[in-house]
Design a protein around this motif. Structure first.
Motif, mmCIF file in Angstrom:
data_model
loop_
_atom_site.group_PDB
_atom_site.id
_atom_site.type_symbol
_atom_site.label_atom_id
_atom_site.label_comp_id
_atom_site.label_asym_id
_atom_site.label_seq_id
_atom_site.Cartn_x
_atom_site.Cartn_y
_atom_site.Cartn_z
ATOM 1 N N LYS A 69 -7.612 -60.541 54.859
ATOM 2 C CA LYS A 69 -6.481 -60.347 53.943
ATOM 3 C C LYS A 69 -5.529 -61.538 53.969
ATOM 4 C CE LYS A 69 -8.334 -56.404 53.287
ATOM 5 N NZ LYS A 69 -9.265 -56.262 52.149
ATOM 6 N N ALA A 70 -6.093 -62.728 54.112
ATOM 7 C CA ALA A 70 -5.291 -63.948 54.140
ATOM 8 C C ALA A 70 -6.177 -65.114 53.701
ATOM 9 C CB ALA A 70 -4.736 -64.208 55.537
ATOM 10 N N TYR A 71 -5.524 -66.188 53.268
ATOM 11 C CA TYR A 71 -6.236 -67.408 52.910
ATOM 12 C C TYR A 71 -5.932 -68.486 53.951
ATOM 13 C CZ TYR A 71 -7.076 -65.459 48.250
ATOM 14 O OH TYR A 71 -7.491 -64.676 47.201
ATOM 15 N N VAL A 72 -6.903 -69.324 54.219
ATOM 16 C CA VAL A 72 -6.696 -70.482 55.088
ATOM 17 C C VAL A 72 -7.264 -71.709 54.382
ATOM 18 C CG1 VAL A 72 -6.732 -69.164 57.238
ATOM 19 C CG2 VAL A 72 -8.863 -70.117 56.349
ATOM 20 N N ASP A 73 -6.693 -72.863 54.687
ATOM 21 C CA ASP A 73 -7.183 -74.095 54.085
ATOM 22 C C ASP A 73 -7.744 -75.053 55.132
ATOM 23 O OD1 ASP A 73 -4.824 -74.713 55.320
ATOM 24 O OD2 ASP A 73 -3.906 -75.721 53.605
ATOM 25 N N ASP A 74 -8.135 -74.491 56.272
ATOM 26 C CA ASP A 74 -8.735 -75.305 57.329
ATOM 27 C C ASP A 74 -10.250 -75.129 57.258
ATOM 28 O OD1 ASP A 74 -8.318 -76.891 59.961
ATOM 29 O OD2 ASP A 74 -9.702 -75.277 60.504
ATOM 30 N N LEU A 75 -10.961 -76.208 56.950
ATOM 31 C CA LEU A 75 -12.401 -76.131 56.735
ATOM 32 C C LEU A 75 -13.139 -75.720 57.989
ATOM 33 C CD1 LEU A 75 -14.499 -76.424 54.566
ATOM 34 C CD2 LEU A 75 -14.601 -78.882 55.019
ATOM 35 N N LEU A 218 -11.354 -81.679 50.414
ATOM 36 C CA LEU A 218 -9.945 -81.395 50.686
ATOM 37 C C LEU A 218 -9.627 -79.975 50.260
ATOM 38 C CD1 LEU A 218 -8.359 -84.710 49.320
ATOM 39 C CD2 LEU A 218 -9.025 -84.170 51.674
ATOM 40 N N LEU A 219 -8.923 -79.244 51.113
ATOM 41 C CA LEU A 219 -8.525 -77.873 50.818
ATOM 42 C C LEU A 219 -7.019 -77.753 50.925
ATOM 43 C CD1 LEU A 219 -11.603 -77.538 51.592
ATOM 44 C CD2 LEU A 219 -10.989 -75.282 52.458
ATOM 45 N N ILE A 373 -10.179 -76.326 46.254
ATOM 46 C CA ILE A 373 -11.209 -77.100 46.939
ATOM 47 C C ILE A 373 -11.576 -78.256 46.024
ATOM 48 C CG2 ILE A 373 -13.518 -77.034 47.990
ATOM 49 C CD1 ILE A 373 -13.120 -73.847 47.784
ATOM 50 N N LYS A 374 -11.466 -79.468 46.510
ATOM 51 C CA LYS A 374 -11.775 -80.615 45.652
ATOM 52 C C LYS A 374 -12.325 -81.773 46.472
ATOM 53 C CE LYS A 374 -7.027 -82.431 45.715
ATOM 54 N NZ LYS A 374 -5.874 -82.827 44.868
ATOM 55 N N PRO A 375 -13.064 -82.685 45.810
ATOM 56 C CA PRO A 375 -13.582 -83.868 46.506
ATOM 57 C C PRO A 375 -12.437 -84.784 46.925
ATOM 58 C CG PRO A 375 -14.786 -83.462 44.470
ATOM 59 C CD PRO A 375 -13.575 -82.589 44.435
ATOM 60 N N PRO A 376 -12.677 -85.636 47.916
ATOM 61 C CA PRO A 376 -11.597 -86.482 48.452
ATOM 62 C C PRO A 376 -11.405 -87.775 47.666
ATOM 63 C CG PRO A 376 -13.558 -86.760 49.770
ATOM 64 C CD PRO A 376 -13.899 -85.707 48.735
ATOM 65 N N PHE A 377 -11.475 -87.724 46.348
ATOM 66 C CA PHE A 377 -11.183 -88.905 45.540
ATOM 67 C C PHE A 377 -10.667 -88.446 44.184
ATOM 68 C CE2 PHE A 377 -15.610 -87.851 44.671
ATOM 69 C CZ PHE A 377 -15.717 -87.980 43.302
ATOM 70 N N GLU A 378 -10.049 -89.360 43.468
ATOM 71 C CA GLU A 378 -9.458 -89.046 42.163
ATOM 72 C C GLU A 378 -10.240 -89.724 41.041
ATOM 73 O OE1 GLU A 378 -7.009 -86.969 41.715
ATOM 74 O OE2 GLU A 378 -6.482 -86.662 43.826
ATOM 75 N N LYS A 379 -10.502 -89.030 39.979
ATOM 76 C CA LYS A 379 -11.050 -89.531 38.714
ATOM 77 C C LYS A 379 -12.492 -90.002 38.816
ATOM 78 C CE LYS A 379 -6.594 -90.742 36.690
ATOM 79 N NZ LYS A 379 -5.758 -91.806 36.072
ATOM 80 N N GLU A 380 -12.818 -90.972 39.708
ATOM 81 C CA GLU A 380 -14.181 -91.477 39.773
ATOM 82 C C GLU A 380 -14.445 -92.127 41.124
ATOM 83 O OE1 GLU A 380 -13.332 -95.735 37.507
ATOM 84 O OE2 GLU A 380 -14.049 -94.029 36.327
ATOM 85 N N VAL A 404 -12.450 -76.360 42.538
ATOM 86 C CA VAL A 404 -12.331 -74.902 42.500
ATOM 87 C C VAL A 404 -10.890 -74.556 42.853
ATOM 88 C CG1 VAL A 404 -13.165 -72.702 43.394
ATOM 89 C CG2 VAL A 404 -14.723 -74.657 43.243
ATOM 90 N N GLU A 405 -10.249 -73.786 41.996
ATOM 91 C CA GLU A 405 -8.862 -73.406 42.239
ATOM 92 C C GLU A 405 -8.712 -71.904 42.096
ATOM 93 O OE1 GLU A 405 -4.779 -75.433 41.068
ATOM 94 O OE2 GLU A 405 -5.618 -74.338 39.354
ATOM 95 N N ASN A 406 -8.326 -71.265 43.181
ATOM 96 C CA ASN A 406 -8.087 -69.817 43.167
ATOM 97 C C ASN A 406 -9.284 -69.058 42.598
ATOM 98 O OD1 ASN A 406 -5.576 -70.630 44.056
ATOM 99 N ND2 ASN A 406 -4.558 -70.254 42.120
ATOM 100 N N ASP A 407 -10.480 -69.437 43.020
ATOM 101 C CA ASP A 407 -11.728 -68.781 42.636
ATOM 102 C C ASP A 407 -12.183 -69.145 41.224
ATOM 103 O OD1 ASP A 407 -13.927 -67.224 43.344
ATOM 104 O OD2 ASP A 407 -13.078 -65.379 42.563
#
Length: 415
Positions: A69-75, A218-219, A373-380, A404-407
């Motif tokens: 019943k909680a979210y964590v951003d630690d991979l 990155l989370l 959840i996203k890759p560790p770079f921007e645009k390309e 991925v944002e909020n499912d």
């Protein structure tokens, strides 16, 4: 006169060089067509793999939330959790739609399934002319952890069945009989299995690293905050206001617009009762505004309220604890020709000189609602060259694969 020179002596000098150049040119042209295609294919593959890994991390995020019943951003926390978590596999459900919509001695059904993530197809096994067994067959990836769910369909007359086969994505079977068909669920062995084998489509050891950049995803936690603002306009009984409206353009504009909306609402009600007022509505708007303005006096406060929700990274919520930022987010000036005229009326200016302001802006709630959840770079990202040909036929960097944002998958609508 025929030449007596050998044929070999008739070939122009240097022709072997030209032939070699032609061959080299042909090879280069073919390579220029085929090799970039290979590089583009590679980019497509790593892009899809990156998305699939993000999907799998999101599966873990949602499972962690279901349990804790909680979210964590630690991979690392999420990976440790899924490696040790177990899940009870419930019976997959058939989707059965009766095609007989009235009381009939005949029966016919359209049969599919709900769980397209785990189930690959429906298989039919005929027991005899009067009965069949339909099985929900798991995809090969999950075949070791979940048994097929089965139903028996029997009648006193022959039962017929066929796969409908309308398009590549069709999952439905048609079943019918000239008699009533009885449907019976066969026993299903529920199992407790490792969650990673039931929820994930990739090995858990591989999903932490983005295949494009070679670095971990990155989370960050996301929060939904509710901002509230309240502005109160009070006309003082005597003397000067302690907190006067002065020349505050925003406060003046909000006040006049509020009275204008109230006047318009009153006018609309009057026009519903008397349609002849439509022809005079521009004239009447001013009269109704003046009526609203005249009601302002000591003890007749006017309050303007606004609220709004905003979803953003949790570590950015602190920026909105500043009242001035909430104020700017919730309120803004809005002018039209009538608002400008009504603002400059002597009666309006007289009331404005007697108004005392009180304001409050705050966050009424802040709730954690998910993880990005996203890759560790921007645009390309430029993939490293594997050799000379990669450098020669470089097709540019890989585009950002999405997040991925909020499912929610950012690329799902694009696909």
């Amino acid at each position: 006169m025929a030449s007596n020179k050998p044929i070999s002596m008739m070939v122009p000098k240097g022709s072997w060089i030209l032939r070699l150049l032609v061959v080299v040119l042909i090879v280069f042209v073919i390579a220029a067509i085929l090799y970039p295609q290979k590089l583009w294919t590679k980019q497509d593959e790593v892009t899809e793999l990156s998305r699939e890994r993000m999907r799998n991390i999101n599966f873990i995020v949602q499972r962690y939330h279901d349990i804790n019943k909680a979210y964590v951003d630690d991979l690392d926390t999420l990976l440790t959790f899924i490696k040790n978590d177990s899940i009870l596999i419930k019976r997959p459900s058939f989707e059965i739609e009766s095609l007989t919509f009235y009381d009939s001695k005949y029966d016919s059904f359209l049969i599919g399934y709900v769980d397209r993530f785990h189930i690959e197809k429906i298989e039919m096994n005929r027991i005899n002319a009067d009965s069949i067994i339909l099985s929900l067959t798991p995809k090969k990836l999950f075949s070791d952890v979940m048994p097929p769910a089965q139903i028996a369909m029997a009648a006193t007359d022959s039962v017929k069945a066929q796969w409908r086969g309308k398009g590549d994505e069709d999952i439905y079977w048609q079943v019918w009989s000239r008699k009533k068909v009885n449907i019976t669920e066969l026993p299903y062995d529920s199992l407790v299995v490792p969650s990673k084998e039931y929820l994930l489509t990739l090995p858990v050891e591989d999903i932490a690293t983005d295949p494009i950049s070679g670095q971990e995803y990155l989370l960050n936690l996301n929060a939904r905050m509710k901002m509230v603002g309240e502005i109160n306009y009070a006309v003082v009984k005597r003397g000067e206001p302690e907190n006067p409206i002065g020349t505050n353009e925003l406060m003046i504009n909000l006040f006049v617009n509020k009275l204008a909306r109230m006047a318009r609402g009153e006018l609309d009600q009057q026009m519903k009762q008397d349609t002849t007022l439509y022809e005079r509505q521009l004239e009447l708007q001013g009269e109704f505004f003046y009526n609203q303005l005249s009601t302002m006096g000591p003890g007749k406060d006017l309050t303007i309220e606004a609220e709004s929700e905003k979803t953003l990274p949790s570590d950015s919520v602190g920026n909105y604890e500043d009242a001035a930022i909430i104020k700017d987010y919730l309120f803004s000036t809005s002018y039209d020709s009538l608002i400008r005229v009504w603002t400059n009326l002597p009666e309006t200016q007289e009331i404005l000189g007697k108004i005392e302001l009180s304001e409050q802006y705050f966050l009424s709630s802040v709730d954690t609602v998910g993880v990005t959840i996203k890759p560790p770079f921007e645009k390309e990202f430029q993939l490293p060259s594997a050799g000379f040909l990669d450098k020669l036929f470089n097709v540019g960097p890989v585009k950002f694969p999405g997040y991925v944002e909020n499912d929610d998958l950012s690329w799902s609508e694009k696909e």
